[in-house]
Design an enzyme around this catalytic site. Structure first.
Site, mmCIF file in Angstrom:
data_model
loop_
_atom_site.group_PDB
_atom_site.id
_atom_site.type_symbol
_atom_site.label_atom_id
_atom_site.label_comp_id
_atom_site.label_asym_id
_atom_site.label_seq_id
_atom_site.Cartn_x
_atom_site.Cartn_y
_atom_site.Cartn_z
ATOM 1 C CG ASP A 38 -0.321 -0.542 2.458
ATOM 2 O OD1 ASP A 38 1.043 -0.548 2.444
ATOM 3 O OD2 ASP A 38 -0.834 -0.599 3.398
ATOM 4 C CG ASN A 88 -7.970 -1.689 11.460
ATOM 5 O OD1 ASN A 88 -7.424 -1.962 11.565
ATOM 6 N ND2 ASN A 88 -8.265 -0.035 11.018
ATOM 7 C CG HIS A 147 -5.828 -2.165 8.646
ATOM 8 N ND1 HIS A 147 -5.598 -0.757 8.869
ATOM 9 C CD2 HIS A 147 -3.721 -2.270 8.896
ATOM 10 C CE1 HIS A 147 -3.862 -0.378 9.561
ATOM 11 N NE2 HIS A 147 -3.566 -1.722 9.562
ATOM 12 C CD GLU A 196 -8.463 0.585 7.427
ATOM 13 O OE1 GLU A 196 -8.047 -0.266 8.557
ATOM 14 O OE2 GLU A 196 -8.495 2.582 7.713
HETATM 15 C C1 GLP Z 1 -0.035 -0.111 8.285
HETATM 16 C C2 GLP Z 1 0.286 -0.131 6.958
HETATM 17 C C3 GLP Z 1 -0.257 -1.970 7.362
HETATM 18 C C4 GLP Z 1 0.814 -2.284 8.651
HETATM 19 C C5 GLP Z 1 0.416 -1.900 9.756
HETATM 20 C C6 GLP Z 1 1.140 -2.199 11.188
HETATM 21 O O1 GLP Z 1 -0.947 0.746 8.786
HETATM 22 N N1 GLP Z 1 -0.601 0.123 5.735
HETATM 23 O O2 GLP Z 1 0.240 -2.825 6.015
HETATM 24 O O3 GLP Z 1 0.284 -3.084 8.664
HETATM 25 O O4 GLP Z 1 0.800 -0.029 9.450
HETATM 26 O O5 GLP Z 1 1.518 -1.517 11.827
HETATM 27 P P1 GLP Z 1 2.275 -1.341 13.223
HETATM 28 O O6 GLP Z 1 3.428 -2.202 12.101
HETATM 29 O O7 GLP Z 1 3.450 0.339 12.837
HETATM 30 O O8 GLP Z 1 1.463 -1.315 13.484
#
Ligand code: GLP
Length: 251
Positions: free
Chosen positions: A67, A136, A138, A143
């Site tokens: 993404d 959440n 995702h 989402e």
């Molecule tokens: C972002 C990315 C996701 C990832 C998530 C986890 O939101 N778009 O692909 O899985 O972060 O984040 P963290 O590792 O900071 O909890």
């Protein structure tokens, strides 16, 4: 699904990096799906360390990030492009022509999502996707919702996801874009192997729902239960709410 539980976040990250290194050794032209997020930083550090020791070679590999935030240019420090340069691309021998992220400054999102999906399918789809999980539930930016998109799409971020990305904007979540471009759930799950990396106590409850709860679009990561070759690599904290049998995997 195979679940590996390691003592610390650092060991979980190193285990995921070794798995990628072994996969690249078997298949040097592998197409990798790559995540961003704070969890992935030690994973990239471990990969860079393996590269410096000559254990992994990216020369023939191709990468597609899951993404990118919408409305940011590649050189914006909040962009996932910048994150990837900082943590991986500037440090290893990936061919820049074979590293791909959605264009966060595209503007014409219909065209951009089609372009990204086309490039991915021309590359043969993902061989190995490493994914994180949002608090959440995702994956990428798919989402929680009553319905999920199968393919790469433009998406409005939930406030929780903007807050989770505030680390990219000096802690100010209002500076995190409101939208993103994300691979769809089908695009991700078509990867031959899916590796979910999750660490820390803040992920324990969503990890338990994703790995042991019902498969539901309300927890997008739960769909990986249906994948024939999914591996979850966790630290003890993130595994803290799994059933006892799973937690005994601790090594
Ligand atoms: C972002 C990315 C996701 C990832 C998530 C986890 O939101 N778009 O692909 O899985 O972060 O984040 P963290 O590792 O900071 O909890």
């Amino acid at each position: 699904m195979r679940v590996e539980v390691l003592q610390t976040a650092g060991r979980a990250a190193a285990s995921a990096a070794r798995l990628v290194a072994r996969a690249l050794e078997r298949e040097p032209s592998l197409v990798l799906g790559l995540p961003t997020g704070r969890t992935a930083i030690p994973f990239y550090e471990a990969l860079v360390a393996l590269y410096r020791r000559g254990v992994v070679d990216f020369r023939r590999a191709t990468t597609f990030n899951l993404d990118e935030l919408a409305g940011v240019k590649d050189d914006d420090p909040r962009s996932y492009h910048a994150y990837m340069r900082r943590h991986l691309f500037d440090h290893v021998n990936l061919n820049p022509r074979r590293t791909h992220l959605p264009d966060g400054a595209a503007g014409d999102w219909t065209r951009e999502v089609a372009r990204y999906e086309r490039h991915l399918s021309e590359a043969g789809g993902l061989g190995l996707a490493v994914i994180g999980i949002g608090r959440n539930g995702h994956i990428g930016f798919n989402e929680p919702s009553a319905r999920l998109e199968a393919r790469t799409h433009y998406v409005k971020l939930q406030p929780a996801s903007r807050r989770a990305n505030a680390y990219l904007a000096r802690g100010d979540w209002r500076e995190v874009p409101t939208h993103a471009v994300s691979m769809g759930i089908g695009t991700i799950l078509q990867a031959r192997t899916v590796v979910l990396l999750a660490t820390g106590a803040s992920k324990a409850s969503i990890v338990a729902r994703a790995l042991e709860g019902p498969i539901t679009t309300r927890v997008p990561a739960s769909l990986i239960q249906a994948h024939p070759a999914a591996i979850a690599i966790l630290d003890r904290e993130a595994a803290g709410r799994l059933s006892a049998a799973r937690r005994r995997g601790a090594t």
